[in-house]
Write an enzyme that holds these catalytic residues in place. Structure first.
Site, PDB file in Angstrom:
ATOM      1  N   GLY A  14      -3.034  -8.912   4.364  1.00 36.55           N
ATOM      2  CA  GLY A  14      -2.426  -9.386   3.145  1.00 36.55           C
ATOM      3  C   GLY A  14      -3.096  -8.506   1.874  1.00 36.55           C
ATOM      4  CB  SER A  15      -4.804  -4.972   1.735  1.00 42.16           C
ATOM      5  OG  SER A  15      -3.748  -4.128   2.209  1.00 42.16           O
ATOM      6  NE  ARG A  67      15.768 -11.705  15.122  1.00 43.48           N
ATOM      7  CZ  ARG A  67      14.492 -10.624  14.884  1.00 43.48           C
ATOM      8  NH1 ARG A  67      14.001 -11.192  13.801  1.00 43.48           N
ATOM      9  NH2 ARG A  67      13.877  -9.963  15.849  1.00 43.48           N
ATOM     10  NE  ARG A  93      10.021 -12.664  13.760  1.00 38.84           N
ATOM     11  CZ  ARG A  93      10.165 -12.488  15.082  1.00 38.84           C
ATOM     12  NH1 ARG A  93       9.322 -11.796  15.774  1.00 38.84           N
ATOM     13  NH2 ARG A  93      11.254 -13.217  15.579  1.00 38.84           N
ATOM     14  CG  LEU A  95      14.007 -10.695   6.692  1.00 38.93           C
ATOM     15  CD1 LEU A  95      13.615 -10.365   5.383  1.00 38.93           C
ATOM     16  CD2 LEU A  95      13.733 -12.124   6.923  1.00 38.93           C
ATOM     17  CG  ASN A 109       9.621  -3.945   2.842  1.00 37.22           C
ATOM     18  OD1 ASN A 109       8.758  -4.696   3.181  1.00 37.22           O
ATOM     19  ND2 ASN A 109      10.055  -3.183   3.761  1.00 37.22           N
ATOM     20  CG  HIS A 111       8.291   1.459   5.142  1.00 35.59           C
ATOM     21  ND1 HIS A 111       8.297   0.774   6.465  1.00 35.59           N
ATOM     22  CD2 HIS A 111       8.359   2.850   5.717  1.00 35.59           C
ATOM     23  CE1 HIS A 111       7.938   1.683   7.462  1.00 35.59           C
ATOM     24  NE2 HIS A 111       8.207   2.825   6.951  1.00 35.59           N
ATOM     25  CB  SER A 138       9.107   3.595  -0.181  1.00 34.63           C
ATOM     26  OG  SER A 138       8.900   5.104   0.162  1.00 34.63           O
ATOM     27  CG  ASP A 147      11.382  -0.156   7.309  1.00 37.07           C
ATOM     28  OD1 ASP A 147      10.847  -1.194   6.479  1.00 37.07           O
ATOM     29  OD2 ASP A 147      10.785   0.124   8.328  1.00 37.07           O
ATOM     30  CD  GLU A 176       1.177   0.696   1.783  1.00 40.81           C
ATOM     31  OE1 GLU A 176       1.248  -0.673   1.923  1.00 40.81           O
ATOM     32  OE2 GLU A 176       0.961   1.422   2.850  1.00 40.81           O
TER      33      GLU A 176
HETATM   34  C1  GAR Z   1       1.131  -2.044   4.704  1.00 37.32           C
HETATM   35  O1  GAR Z   1       0.693  -0.680   4.962  1.00 37.32           O
HETATM   36  C2  GAR Z   1       2.903  -2.200   4.644  1.00 37.32           C
HETATM   37  O2  GAR Z   1       3.427  -1.152   4.050  1.00 37.32           O
HETATM   38  C3  GAR Z   1       3.330  -2.114   6.078  1.00 37.32           C
HETATM   39  O3  GAR Z   1       2.356  -3.027   6.489  1.00 37.32           O
HETATM   40  C4  GAR Z   1       0.929  -3.012   5.953  1.00 37.32           C
HETATM   41  C5  GAR Z   1       0.513  -4.373   5.570  1.00 37.32           C
HETATM   42  O4  GAR Z   1      -0.740  -4.355   5.370  1.00 37.32           O
HETATM   43  N1  GAR Z   1       4.420  -2.598   6.079  1.00 37.32           N
HETATM   44  C6  GAR Z   1       5.555  -1.952   6.850  1.00 37.32           C
HETATM   45  O5  GAR Z   1       5.296  -1.239   7.799  1.00 37.32           O
HETATM   46  C7  GAR Z   1       6.881  -2.696   6.761  1.00 37.32           C
HETATM   47  N2  GAR Z   1       7.686  -1.905   7.722  1.00 37.32           N
HETATM   48  P1  GAR Z   1      -1.357  -5.459   4.201  1.00 37.32           P
HETATM   49  O6  GAR Z   1      -1.107  -6.844   5.193  1.00 37.32           O
HETATM   50  O7  GAR Z   1      -2.914  -5.310   4.287  1.00 37.32           O
HETATM   51  O8  GAR Z   1      -0.495  -5.540   2.953  1.00 37.32           O
END
Ligand code: GAR
Length: 218
Positions: A14-15, A67, A93, A95, A109, A111, A138, A147, A176
């Site tokens: 969850g950063s 699902r 997950r 969707l 989202n 990515h 992105s 994505d 990000e």
């Molecule tokens: C992040 O780098 C995010 O961009 C990626 O997961 C990580 C979650 O980190 N998401 C994906 O790859 C989605 N396809 P976080 O839990 O520290 O935010």
């Protein structure tokens, strides 16, 4: 003006959620984080939500046979909190088209690549293997295809000699954390609009015109 009631879906540490919580702590930010939902019990991000005083729920996908049943429970939880906009922040997950279509134009989202390159998992290693010189992150509206979907914003970083996937991931993560709150701000304020399948920004500062790696010699 009323702030947009925003729910954040997570699966892990969850950063990015933290970056959104920090931005939304400012009462003038146009989105308010009203709930955080994890599909994994004990995800680190849940504690971040609790620390920020935001309701943190778990909807464990493993507790459902299909699902669709999992997503119906997600939908009910979002509805219960009066969520108007959904942010996926490391939500891992897939969707179904049914869920996505219910939230079209209201779900975004992040990515860790410059989409449409390197969709899916293992993005950083694949970027290294491909030898790209710039990569990044992105933020996009979610469409039924993974994505994909109209891009709201992107941030680029150089790939540096000696990078491994962890070093590259850390550099991208910093981007990000700046990019996601800004894109949420644009969507929640109505400055980013979906028009004919593209995102149109109603205003905006001109970005730097070139990002070169290696840089040009002056
Ligand atoms: C992040 O780098 C995010 O961009 C990626 O997961 C990580 C979650 O980190 N998401 C994906 O790859 C989605 N396809 P976080 O839990 O520290 O935010």
């Amino acid at each position: 003006m009323a702030r947009v009631r925003t729910g954040v879906l997570i699966s892990g540490r969850g950063s990015n959620l933290q970056a959104l919580l920090d931005a939304a702590a400012d009462p003038s930010f146009p989105a308010e984080i009203v709930c955080v939902i994890s599909n994994r019990p004990g995800a680190g991000g849940l504690a971040r939500a609790e620390a920020a005083g935001v309701p943190a729920l778990t909807v464990d996908h493993k507790a459902f046979d299909t699902r669709e049943a999992f997503e119906a429970a997600l939908d009910a939880a979002l509805e219960h909190q009066g969520v108007e906009l959904v942010c996926l922040a490391g939500f891992m997950r897939l969707l179904t088209p049914g869920f996505v279509s219910r939230w079209t134009g209201r779900m975004i989202n992040i990515h860790p690549s410059l989409l449409p390159a390197f969709k899916g998992v293992d993005t950083h290693q694949r970027a290294l293997d491909a030898g790209v010189k710039l990569t990044g992150a992105s933020v996009h509206f979610v469409s039924a295809e993974m994505d994909a979907g109209p891009i709201i914003g992107q941030g680029a970083v150089p790939v540096l000699p000696g990078d491994d996937a962890a070093a590259l991931a850390a550099r991208i993560l910093e981007v990000e954390h700046a990019l996601y709150p800004e894109c949420l701000r644009l969507v929640a304020s109505g400055e980013a609009r979906l028009t004919d399948g593209r995102v149109v920004l109603t205003r905006g500062a001109a970005p730097r015109s070139q990002l070169l790696n290696p840089p040009a010699r002056s």
